[in-house]
Design a protein around this motif. Structure first.
Motif, mmCIF file in Angstrom:
data_model
loop_
_atom_site.group_PDB
_atom_site.id
_atom_site.type_symbol
_atom_site.label_atom_id
_atom_site.label_comp_id
_atom_site.label_asym_id
_atom_site.label_seq_id
_atom_site.Cartn_x
_atom_site.Cartn_y
_atom_site.Cartn_z
ATOM 1 N N VAL A 204 3.883 -1.427 14.735
ATOM 2 C CA VAL A 204 4.043 -0.056 15.209
ATOM 3 C C VAL A 204 3.496 0.843 14.103
ATOM 4 O O VAL A 204 4.024 0.854 12.982
ATOM 5 N N ARG A 205 2.434 1.550 14.391
ATOM 6 C CA ARG A 205 1.774 2.367 13.360
ATOM 7 C C ARG A 205 2.301 3.801 13.422
ATOM 8 O O ARG A 205 2.329 4.410 14.492
ATOM 9 N N VAL A 290 6.779 -5.212 12.756
ATOM 10 C CA VAL A 290 6.349 -4.494 11.553
ATOM 11 C C VAL A 290 6.152 -3.011 11.868
ATOM 12 O O VAL A 290 5.533 -2.664 12.881
ATOM 13 N N ILE A 291 6.681 -2.151 10.998
ATOM 14 C CA ILE A 291 6.465 -0.705 11.077
ATOM 15 C C ILE A 291 5.538 -0.339 9.918
ATOM 16 O O ILE A 291 5.902 -0.498 8.746
ATOM 17 N N GLY A 295 -2.352 4.189 6.143
ATOM 18 C CA GLY A 295 -2.826 4.062 4.769
ATOM 19 C C GLY A 295 -2.042 3.099 3.908
ATOM 20 O O GLY A 295 -2.444 2.821 2.773
ATOM 21 N N ALA A 296 -0.933 2.576 4.420
ATOM 22 C CA ALA A 296 -0.115 1.657 3.621
ATOM 23 C C ALA A 296 -0.645 0.231 3.748
ATOM 24 O O ALA A 296 -1.165 -0.165 4.791
ATOM 25 N N THR A 297 -0.503 -0.540 2.686
ATOM 26 C CA THR A 297 -0.928 -1.935 2.693
ATOM 27 C C THR A 297 0.152 -2.793 2.049
ATOM 28 O O THR A 297 1.125 -2.287 1.492
ATOM 29 N N GLY A 298 -0.028 -4.085 2.129
ATOM 30 C CA GLY A 298 0.913 -5.007 1.493
ATOM 31 C C GLY A 298 1.757 -5.740 2.506
ATOM 32 O O GLY A 298 1.683 -5.498 3.715
#
Length: 450
Positions: A204-205, A290-291, A295-298
């Motif tokens: 979910v972005r 996953v939320i 721009g977030a990674t990891g």
């Protein structure tokens, strides 16, 4: 009892399908909604596939949005080998189309098509699902994929949020585990959110600063689930689609089978997070999603809560006199099970009787009733009243409360819960435990109107 219910279901389906088919064939207008019930193979992950039955070739089924009070025509095509029916959970519909054979809704025969006209009410987060018999087949009825989200839009939507996310919790596969006392409990291999195991589906972005309204449904055939979103909290605004009198911010949600929670989540912690079942073994079986912030990674992060925390009472107001000074008629309903000897499954009973031998209390239109639900068993039971909304008034020995309106209440083992409703929707009205295995073994009864 099991043979009686199965035979009753099959005979009802054969008798009624042709009637519905004729009714549908006389209507030439294109329906507003088409549901196709057909075999389907769910890919919960690349390694986990389940042969099931689904709506419109997807699990969960399509998100249906309808406007409060605006007439809808729904066409249902049964492309399976078994009689089927669709229950519109949480709607105030006539018994003939509510979607329960026990109320008189005709089953849809294999290969037949049914057409219904309905005016959806009340507004809020509802759902639709099959209402058939499964027995020991963990691929049938609510064990399978026939469930979907139903949102009844109010005439005026005053929601203050940026977008909505719908999440469906479900358990799959496994086997029936039998105890010495004749009890039979399903044990599952896989748990999913929106038909996918954790890591197997799209995330979910979200964006930082967004207010996301999450609608969470527990469509599990038997299991209670606790869910949390690492790094965030839930501001609960509605239960079972009905606004709560006291919205509260909580660290996790608890949902019994068939319950829904609507909560606002402030997206104020950028990163990649897991929204998942709090109990480690259930999340390990796949129940998570996953939320992901823009721009977030990891790797997705999970933070394990220490305790399971939930209390209906925090969303209600304190008790007081009933509205309009109504006289209340009390109905005591005692739940237990009966051991039938080694090699036989136990029967679930209401007031000492198992469906279809249960009593049929008669309701008077306009009368307010209090159901005193006395659970003598060692199991918790999610109790559902069709075609009505009730007010949760009392849980165990706690003080009276007001304003919490639901259509499912979890009655803990060895305890009593009390709910009230106004008999304002005449017709046969089913009341049952929403665990598929308990319902199959007689945990149902029907109210009749005078």
């Amino acid at each position: 009892m099991m043979l009686t219910r199965r035979r009753f279901t099959q005979l009802s389906g054969m008798a009624a399908g042709s009637v519905l088919l004729r009714a549908a064939s006389g209507a030439s207008l294109t329906p507003d909604v088409t549901l196709e019930i057909a075999p389907y193979t769910l890919e919960a992950s690349p390694k986990h596939h389940f042969r099931t039955v689904a709506y419109n070739g997807q699990v969960p089924g399509p998100l249906l949005r309808m406007r409060q009070g605006q007439e809808q025509t729904v066409e249902v095509r049964n492309l399976t080998a078994d009689p089927e029916v669709v229950h519109w959970h949480g709607l105030f519909l006539p018994s003939q189309i509510d979607g329960a054979m026990e109320e008189g809704t005709p089953m849809i025969a294999p290969g037949a098509t049914a057409r219904y006209t309905l005016k959806p009410y009340p507004p809020g987060f509802r759902w639709f699902h099959t209402h058939t018999f499964a027995g020991k087949d963990l691929g049938k009825a609510q064990y399978g994929g026939q469930h979907g989200f139903l949102m009844i839009e109010p005439r005026e939507n005053a929601g203050h949020y940026d977008r909505e996310v719908f999440l469906g919790l479900h358990d799959w596969g496994g086997h029936m585990f039998g105890g010495d006392d004749g009890s039979m409990n399903p044990v599952y291999d896989v748990s999913t959110i929106n038909g996918k195991m954790l890591g197997a589906g799209d995330p979910v972005r979200v964006k930082q600063g967004e207010r996301v309204l999450m609608h969470v449904l527990n469509s599990s055939p038997t299991e209670v689930h606790w869910v949390a979103l690492a790094g965030h909290s839930f501001h609960v605004v509605a239960l079972d689609g009905n606004p709560v009198p006291q919205p509260r911010t909580v660290p996790m949600l608890r949902l019994a089978p068939a319950e829904r929670v609507t909560a606002l989540v402030e997206m104020n912690a950028p990163g990649v997070w897991v929204l998942g079942e709090v109990r480690k073994h259930v999340q390990a079986a796949g129940m998570g999603i996953v939320i992901e912030y823009a721009g977030a990674t990891g790797e997705p992060v999970w933070k394990q809560p220490n305790d399971l925390v939930w209390d209906y009472r925090q969303f209600a107001t304190s008790g007081g006199p009933n509205p309009r000074g109504n006289e209340i008629v009390s109905i005591d309903l005692v739940f237990d099970s009966k051991f039938q000897g080694h090699g036989n499954e136990e029967l679930w009973r209401i007031n000492g009787k198992s469906y279809p031998q249960t009593d049929e209390p008669i309701l008077k239109t306009g009368q307010r009733y209090r159901l005193v639900l006395k659970n003598l068993s060692a199991d918790d039971h999610p109790m559902h009243l069709h075609r009505h909304t009730f007010e949760v008034r009392k849980l165990g020995g706690t003080p009276e409360m007001r304003g919490l309106r639901k259509d499912v209440v979890l009655v803990p083992a060895k305890s009593t819960a009390e709910v009230e409703f106004v008999a304002d929707n005449p017709g046969r009205t089913l009341f049952h435990c929403h665990q598929q295995d308990h319902m199959d073994r007689g945990f149902m009864m029907v109210f009749r109107y005078a």
